[in-house]
Design a protein around this motif. Structure first.
Motif, PDB file in Angstrom:
ATOM      1  N   THR A 143       0.005   5.572   0.762  1.00 14.38           N
ATOM      2  CA  THR A 143      -1.032   6.456   1.287  1.00 14.38           C
ATOM      3  C   THR A 143      -0.630   7.917   1.111  1.00 14.38           C
ATOM      4  OG1 THR A 143      -0.057   6.409   3.509  1.00 14.38           O
ATOM      5  CG2 THR A 143      -1.752   4.769   3.021  1.00 14.38           C
ATOM      6  N   ASN A 160      -3.717   9.677   5.304  1.00 19.30           N
ATOM      7  CA  ASN A 160      -3.873   8.235   5.490  1.00 19.30           C
ATOM      8  C   ASN A 160      -4.942   7.630   4.594  1.00 19.30           C
ATOM      9  OD1 ASN A 160      -1.838   7.713   7.440  1.00 19.30           O
ATOM     10  ND2 ASN A 160      -3.138   8.606   9.032  1.00 19.30           N
ATOM     11  N   ASN A 161      -5.184   8.269   3.445  1.00 15.41           N
ATOM     12  CA  ASN A 161      -6.044   7.662   2.440  1.00 15.41           C
ATOM     13  C   ASN A 161      -5.192   6.844   1.482  1.00 15.41           C
ATOM     14  OD1 ASN A 161      -8.621   8.697   3.234  1.00 15.41           O
ATOM     15  ND2 ASN A 161      -8.007  10.691   2.424  1.00 15.41           N
ATOM     16  N   LEU A 162      -5.702   5.704   1.115  1.00 11.23           N
ATOM     17  CA  LEU A 162      -4.982   4.822   0.207  1.00 11.23           C
ATOM     18  C   LEU A 162      -4.869   5.470  -1.168  1.00 11.23           C
ATOM     19  CD1 LEU A 162      -3.850   1.860   0.197  1.00 11.23           C
ATOM     20  CD2 LEU A 162      -6.046   1.199  -0.808  1.00 11.23           C
ATOM     21  N   CYS A 210       0.812  -1.220   0.000  1.00  9.61           N
ATOM     22  CA  CYS A 210       0.000   0.000   0.000  1.00  9.61           C
ATOM     23  C   CYS A 210       0.845   1.269   0.000  1.00  9.61           C
ATOM     24  CB  CYS A 210      -0.893   0.031   1.248  1.00  9.61           C
ATOM     25  SG  CYS A 210      -1.993  -1.381   1.401  1.00  9.61           S
ATOM     26  N   VAL A 228      -6.817   4.234   5.546  1.00  8.39           N
ATOM     27  CA  VAL A 228      -5.941   3.173   6.047  1.00  8.39           C
ATOM     28  C   VAL A 228      -5.700   3.383   7.538  1.00  8.39           C
ATOM     29  CG1 VAL A 228      -3.674   2.069   5.886  1.00  8.39           C
ATOM     30  CG2 VAL A 228      -4.829   2.881   3.813  1.00  8.39           C
TER      31      VAL A 228
END
Length: 299
Positions: A169, A173-175, A167, A261
């Motif tokens: 981000t 903290n957004n993917l 992942c 996330v």
């Protein structure tokens, strides 16, 4: 409404050599699923849907229905090879399920509330279930979804490579991307993933998806449309798999949705190879000794 928990339990366990979903790991013969159910119930989940192959339903009912009676609503979804495959394509020429994204789609009719998706053979820890339950019960935006990410260094096996969704981000903290890397392992003190063009190092703290996702039920029409497109493009590829990260990536790229996330420092462990079993059994024994779980989960 209380959230629903979907448990991905239709896998074939080819590397494990058996039905690891029903194997016993706890000190009193508990499955890994037992611990996930226990944590989900105390986090506030109101329903569980086991996504399984038809031939496993009787075994799942016999094992889980008695212990869950009166504790959580239980339902079953069958992941069949032909489910949601466009009828005009004809008979399906494959022997294994279509993957995690297809499994999630197969539970569409049983899922009316915001829901989480987990693997049957992974232990995620109480914190992960509580964080996800809180998100699913308080966030009312249908376009916002979530996942619990674990540091890659905590998710490896001593006995071979593992498959993980790597992942990236943004500052909130957004993917921004999740890419399934099917061969991750440690080599000479460095964590790497292997592709056809060679090895690429991964920082130990890199967040990876262990298939602990949270979605709003409004996502299903998009999932179904994506799978139909995928099935048409891969109908003659018997081992092609439609992964949940594929779904999330398209939601992000098209602007249909976002994915928060939640980074977990919690302990994670799972079973990929038969040699992993003794380590997992020792971990559960320690968790009971430390008071994280009662002597008998369902006593």
């Amino acid at each position: 409404m209380k959230p629903t928990l979907l448990i991905l339990a239709a896998g074939m366990g080819s590397r494990y050599g058996g039905i690891k979903q029903l194997d016993q790991f706890g000190p009193h013969g508990e499955t890994i699923i037992d611990y996930s159910l226990f944590d989900a119930i105390r986090a506030g989940f109101g329903k569980v849907v086991f996504i399984i192959r038809q031939e496993l339903q009787a075994d799942f009912e016999a094992l889980f229905l008695p212990k869950l009676q009166g504790k959580i609503e239980v339902d079953f979804a069958i992941q069949a090879l032909f489910s949601y495959v466009p009828a005009d394509l004809g008979p399906v020429q494959r022997t294994k399920p279509w993957g995690t994204g297809h499994a999630m789609l197969c539970a569409q009719k049983q899922t009316q509330t915001p829901f989480a998706v987990i693997n049957a053979d992974d232990f995620y820890g109480q914190e992960a279930f509580q964080v996800m339950a809180d998100f699913l019960t308080t966030d009312t935006d249908d376009s916002r979804h979530a996942m619990v990410g674990y540091e890659v260094k905590n998710t490896l096996s001593e006995f071979g490579s593992v498959s993980r969704g790597v992942c990236a981000t943004d500052d909130h903290n957004n993917l921004t991307s999740v890419i399934e890397r099917t061969k991750i392992y440690e080599k000479e003190g460095t964590i790497v993933y292997e592709e056809a063009d060679g090895l690429t190092p991964l920082a130990p703290e890199t967040p990876v998806s262990m298939n602990f996702w949270g979605f709003k039920p409004s996502v299903f029409p998009s999932v179904q449309a994506q799978f139909e497109t995928y099935a048409r493009a891969n109908f003659d590829v018997p081992k092609a798999e439609f992964y949940i990260p594929t779904i999330v990536t398209q939601l992000i790229q098209t602007g249909e949705g976002t994915c928060r996330v939640f980074r977990s420092q919690s302990e994670w462990f799972g079973v990929t190879y038969p040699e992993d079993k003794p380590t997992v059994m020792k971990s559960f024994k320690r968790l009971h000794a430390d008071g994280k779980y009662p002597d008998s989960l369902w006593g």
